[in-house]
Design a protein around this motif. Structure first.
Motif, PDB file in Angstrom:
ATOM      1  N   PRO A  42       0.838  -1.270   0.055  1.00  0.00           N
ATOM      2  CA  PRO A  42       0.036  -0.012   0.008  1.00  0.00           C
ATOM      3  C   PRO A  42       0.689   1.174  -0.042  1.00  0.00           C
ATOM      4  O   PRO A  42       0.490   2.140  -0.699  1.00  0.00           O
ATOM      5  N   ALA A  43       1.956   1.306   0.660  1.00  0.00           N
ATOM      6  CA  ALA A  43       2.654   2.706   0.820  1.00  0.00           C
ATOM      7  C   ALA A  43       3.742   2.184   0.713  1.00  0.00           C
ATOM      8  O   ALA A  43       4.960   3.248   1.154  1.00  0.00           O
ATOM      9  N   GLY A  67       9.830  10.138   0.297  1.00  0.00           N
ATOM     10  CA  GLY A  67       9.398   9.460   1.402  1.00  0.00           C
ATOM     11  C   GLY A  67      10.522   8.353   1.761  1.00  0.00           C
ATOM     12  O   GLY A  67      10.412   8.032   3.086  1.00  0.00           O
ATOM     13  N   GLY A  68      11.638   8.260   1.296  1.00  0.00           N
ATOM     14  CA  GLY A  68      12.735   7.691   2.038  1.00  0.00           C
ATOM     15  C   GLY A  68      12.965   6.299   1.172  1.00  0.00           C
ATOM     16  O   GLY A  68      12.054   5.740   0.271  1.00  0.00           O
ATOM     17  N   LYS A  72       4.130   7.831   7.821  1.00  0.00           N
ATOM     18  CA  LYS A  72       4.250   8.756   8.895  1.00  0.00           C
ATOM     19  C   LYS A  72       5.853   8.542   9.134  1.00  0.00           C
ATOM     20  O   LYS A  72       6.236   7.359   9.251  1.00  0.00           O
ATOM     21  N   ASP A  73       6.401   9.564   9.547  1.00  0.00           N
ATOM     22  CA  ASP A  73       7.818   9.609   9.859  1.00  0.00           C
ATOM     23  C   ASP A  73       8.307   8.684  11.154  1.00  0.00           C
ATOM     24  O   ASP A  73       7.601   9.022  12.079  1.00  0.00           O
ATOM     25  N   LEU A 133       7.217  -5.572   7.725  1.00  0.00           N
ATOM     26  CA  LEU A 133       8.242  -4.929   6.995  1.00  0.00           C
ATOM     27  C   LEU A 133       8.607  -3.765   7.595  1.00  0.00           C
ATOM     28  O   LEU A 133       9.947  -3.346   8.084  1.00  0.00           O
ATOM     29  N   LEU A 134       7.933  -2.816   8.046  1.00  0.00           N
ATOM     30  CA  LEU A 134       8.172  -1.610   8.714  1.00  0.00           C
ATOM     31  C   LEU A 134       8.456  -1.649  10.127  1.00  0.00           C
ATOM     32  O   LEU A 134       9.687  -0.962  10.475  1.00  0.00           O
ATOM     33  N   LEU A 135       7.958  -2.640  10.732  1.00  0.00           N
ATOM     34  CA  LEU A 135       8.463  -3.046  11.974  1.00  0.00           C
ATOM     35  C   LEU A 135       9.959  -3.813  11.954  1.00  0.00           C
ATOM     36  O   LEU A 135      10.754  -3.527  12.983  1.00  0.00           O
TER      37      LEU A 135
END
Length: 321
Positions: free
Chosen positions: A52-53, A74-75, A128-129, A183-185
């Motif tokens: 999604p992002a 976004g990085g 979100k940053d 994945l973000l975690l």
């Protein structure tokens, strides 16, 4: 090996590139410029999955010099997918212990002396940053915590396999969001545990990069002129040792080898455009006035004759209808 168990699907793009000419259009879209170092053994592939992002690109690269302008509002995070990775980043040697990260825009310079497998995770500005990027517009190298790195690698492989075998899951927002959150975690752990590498690009390394950029500009401005190291050193106000050391540090080869390689690739690019040119005209336009030596260097680099390249270029550029 990473791609052997994968098949393309509605959720997974799997692309193989048989030669560097097939790879060029991808680079054009991504504002990257490669000079392959081993044309005979060229092999590249990539697998792409969208969440999604964020977008995941797992890449089998090739031995090359790579200049790229990354634009990542976004990085972006790039990490090794195997333990045998070798690369040079702005004059600093990196191996599988490192990952690099950027938010913003940066001009990046790499040398990959061999085939590498790595993953690029491109993040949406809508995310979100999470406090990962402490400075914008600066690609930085970090030492990865080993367990966190291995966990992130495995998670990426699991996402690729799921996209290959069960693409319908990616049509469900809840499932795709769950995979992304995992994945973000994992990236949280990668950034949280370690501090930025103390092997970050030094002031001397930055000076070497700028000096090589000046050499590139000089080669482009004077394509037909013979270039001598003493004249270049005088032009730039540095010693010959500094000049040669900068090219070796940033490009992994001598100044003479680098200039010849740049001009050989420029000649090849013109031959591939076809038209009414001759091999001799194209060679002389890049400063090759001894055609026998040029032909030998060309064959050694590209494993075909200049006339073969020109014939392919004329065939490709011939109008159809």
């Amino acid at each position: 090996m990473l791609f052997d168990a994968l098949a393309p699907s509605a959720a997974l793009r799997l692309i193989g590139f048989p030669d560097v000419d097939a790879f060029r259009p991808i680079e054009s879209m991504e504002d990257a410029r490669s000079i392959p170092l081993d044309v005979a053994n060229f092999a590249a592939a990539r697998a792409v999955v969208s969440l999604p992002a964020c977008r995941i690109i797992v890449m089998k690269s090739f031995a090359r010099i790579l200049d790229a302008t990354y634009r990542m509002p976004g990085g972006m995070v790039i990490l090794s997918m195997t333990d045998d990775v070798q690369a040079n980043f702005k004059g600093e040697d990196l191996d599988a212990r490192f990952f690099v990260a950027l938010r913003g825009i940066d001009e990046c310079h790499f040398v990959e002396p061999q085939t590498n497998h790595h993953a690029m995770i491109i993040l949406s500005p809508a995310l979100k940053d999470r406090g990962w990027f402490d400075r914008a517009d600066n690609l930085r190298a970090y030492v990865a915590n080993r367990p966190a790195l291995l966990h992130t690698r495995q998670l990426l492989l699991d996402i690729l396999r799921t996209a290959s075998l069960q693409p319908f899951l990616f049509q469900t927002t809840e499932v795709a969001a769950h995979l992304q959150e995992g994945l973000l975690l994992a990236l949280d752990d990668l950034f949280r545990i370690e501090t930025p590498s103390d092997r970050g690009v030094s002031v001397q390394g930055q000076r070497s990069v700028k000096l090589v950029q000046r050499i590139d500009d000089y080669i482009a401005a004077y394509p037909t002129a013979p270039i001598y190291s003493a004249d270049l050193a005088s032009e730039f106000g540095v010693s010959m040792r500094t000049l040669g050391g900068a090219v070796t540090k940033v490009r992994g080869m001598s100044l003479h080898q680098y200039i010849r390689l740049k001009r050989l690739w420029a000649t090849r690019a013109r031959l591939l455009r076809g038209g009414g040119v001759s091999v001799a005209t194209c060679a002389r336009a890049q400063g090759f006035h001894h055609l026998g030596e040029f032909a030998a260097a060309y064959r050694a680099t590209f494993h075909e004759t200049p006339s073969d390249t020109l014939a392919r270029g004329r065939q490709t550029s011939r109008p159809t209808g």
